[in-house]
Design an enzyme around this catalytic site. Structure first.
Site, mmCIF file in Angstrom:
data_model
loop_
_atom_site.group_PDB
_atom_site.id
_atom_site.type_symbol
_atom_site.label_atom_id
_atom_site.label_comp_id
_atom_site.label_asym_id
_atom_site.label_seq_id
_atom_site.Cartn_x
_atom_site.Cartn_y
_atom_site.Cartn_z
ATOM 1 N N HIS A 30 36.516 44.597 41.097
ATOM 2 C CA HIS A 30 36.439 43.812 39.884
ATOM 3 C C HIS A 30 35.878 42.853 39.552
ATOM 4 O O HIS A 30 35.147 42.002 39.983
ATOM 5 C CB HIS A 30 38.148 43.427 39.876
ATOM 6 C CG HIS A 30 38.270 42.185 39.051
ATOM 7 N ND1 HIS A 30 38.605 42.646 38.145
ATOM 8 C CD2 HIS A 30 38.670 40.926 39.595
ATOM 9 C CE1 HIS A 30 39.180 41.516 37.533
ATOM 10 N NE2 HIS A 30 39.251 40.238 38.615
ATOM 11 N N ASN A 40 36.141 38.643 32.206
ATOM 12 C CA ASN A 40 36.797 39.050 33.232
ATOM 13 C C ASN A 40 37.985 39.708 31.965
ATOM 14 O O ASN A 40 38.724 39.073 31.856
ATOM 15 C CB ASN A 40 37.475 38.050 34.230
ATOM 16 C CG ASN A 40 38.657 38.543 35.297
ATOM 17 O OD1 ASN A 40 39.216 39.583 35.261
ATOM 18 N ND2 ASN A 40 38.856 38.071 36.121
ATOM 19 N N CYS A 90 44.718 41.371 38.195
ATOM 20 C CA CYS A 90 42.754 42.100 38.089
ATOM 21 C C CYS A 90 42.879 43.340 39.037
ATOM 22 O O CYS A 90 42.010 44.273 39.108
ATOM 23 C CB CYS A 90 42.321 41.108 38.343
ATOM 24 S SG CYS A 90 42.229 39.816 37.441
#
Length: 332
Positions: A256, A286, A116
């Protein structure tokens, strides 16, 4: 200033058409819309459907849109860096495939795997190529087809992830704009808590690894949450302190999009109100390396030249970091 900096001169995103809603997930696992929204902030996520449709398809669409939008000839692109943990195949690099698909025949390309945090790592690396003066047009792509490694019988992971891609164009500037500073970190001792066990050289694919479900993303949620809340918030506060920034100096936090609670904790630690936080987790979930460029794409019309942005991420491995940049252009 005379020193070269890398400045984002364009941003473009791409998400697949198919929407996987919380209601649909209720039919797959023991969960419900209220539980998912209250704990993650996610209402739906996009899924890439169809045969032979890999991460490169989404990355190429984002890059094609970026080059068209910025009036950039594909042949003028020097380098393409692709951040992804879901490459089309072990090799060639997904960046190579994207370069071919968009006609960037004069560029070279490679992938970065930092989960990520991948887009931040790739963005800082792209910035270094610009600052040396050897590269003038660098494309940084964050793209992941997380649906390809998610077990839709595991409610701890399947509610979180979606597919998507975003790309930025980096070009040199001598103005007081662009990427100012970065703090990037990693700690491999976090691997047991967030990883994909099989499919690499340690545990090559076999009937046993497939039957054991070792080719799916695994996450120990509570441990990852604690690490993410602490490290993502701390590194964001650190980069502000290092650059003498107060909460009121920051136009936008670009976090994020992993979990609404992690995002809120980071904003609170930085002294930034929710009105300055970019969020689209409710509609994309996500998308791993895709979240930060997709946020910039969604909010592009609200960005102004000179705006102070703090980008922050935390990912498997563990990896985490923050980048401070000054936005390079006004909305068109």
């Amino acid at each position: 200033m005379d020193k070269l900096r890398a400045m984002i001169t364009g941003i473009q995103g791409y998400v697949p058409e198919y929407r996987l809603t919380n209601k649909e997930l209720e039919k797959l696992v023991d969960t419900n819309d209220e539980w998912i929204v209250s704990r993650t902030g996610i209402k739906e996520r996009r899924i890439l459907k169809g045969e032979d449709q890999g991460t490169s398809v989404m990355g190429a669409e984002a890059v094609k849109g970026l080059l068209e939008k910025t009036g950039t000839d594909p042949l003028d692109v020097d380098l393409i860096i692709c951040a992804t943990v879901t490459p089309d195949m072990p090799f060639p690099a997904t960046g190579n495939l994207i370069a071919d698909m968009v006609g960037a025949k004069n560029s070279y390309s490679f992938d970065i795997g930092a989960a990520c945090s991948g887009f931040l790592f790739a963005l800082q690396m792209g910035s270094q190529f610009i600052q040396t003066g050897t590269h003038k047009k660098v494309v940084v792509v964050g793209a992941d087809k997380m649906s390809s490694i998610v077990n839709y019988q595991d409610r701890t992971t399947c509610i979180l992830f979606g597919d998507g891609a975003g790309a930025v164009l980096l070009e040199p500037t001598t103005e007081d704009l662009g990427i100012v500073d970065a703090i990037l970190k990693s700690d491999g001792s976090g691997a047991p808590y967030l990883h994909m066990k099989a499919g690499g050289s340690r545990r090559p694919a076999s009937h046993e690894t497939v039957e054991a479900g070792e080719h799916f993303a695994y996450q120990e949620g509570s441990t990852v949450f604690k690490f993410a809340v602490t490290n993502m918030a701390d590194v964001s506060a650190e980069i502000m302190e290092k650059n003498n920034l107060k909460g009121e100096d920051v136009a936008w936090l670009v976090p994020h999009q992993a979990n609404l609670r992690i995002i809120n904790a980071t904003a609170n630690r930085m002294g930034i109100g929710s009105d300055k936080v970019m969020m689209n987790i409710e509609k994309y979930g996500n998308t791993t390396a895709g979240t930060i460029p997709l946020c910039l794409w969604d909010y592009e019309s609200q960005l102004k030249k000179g705006d102070n942005l703090v980008l922050a991420a935390f990912g498997g491995g563990f990896t985490w970091g923050s980048i401070y940049l000054k936005w390079g252009y006004d909305p068109k």
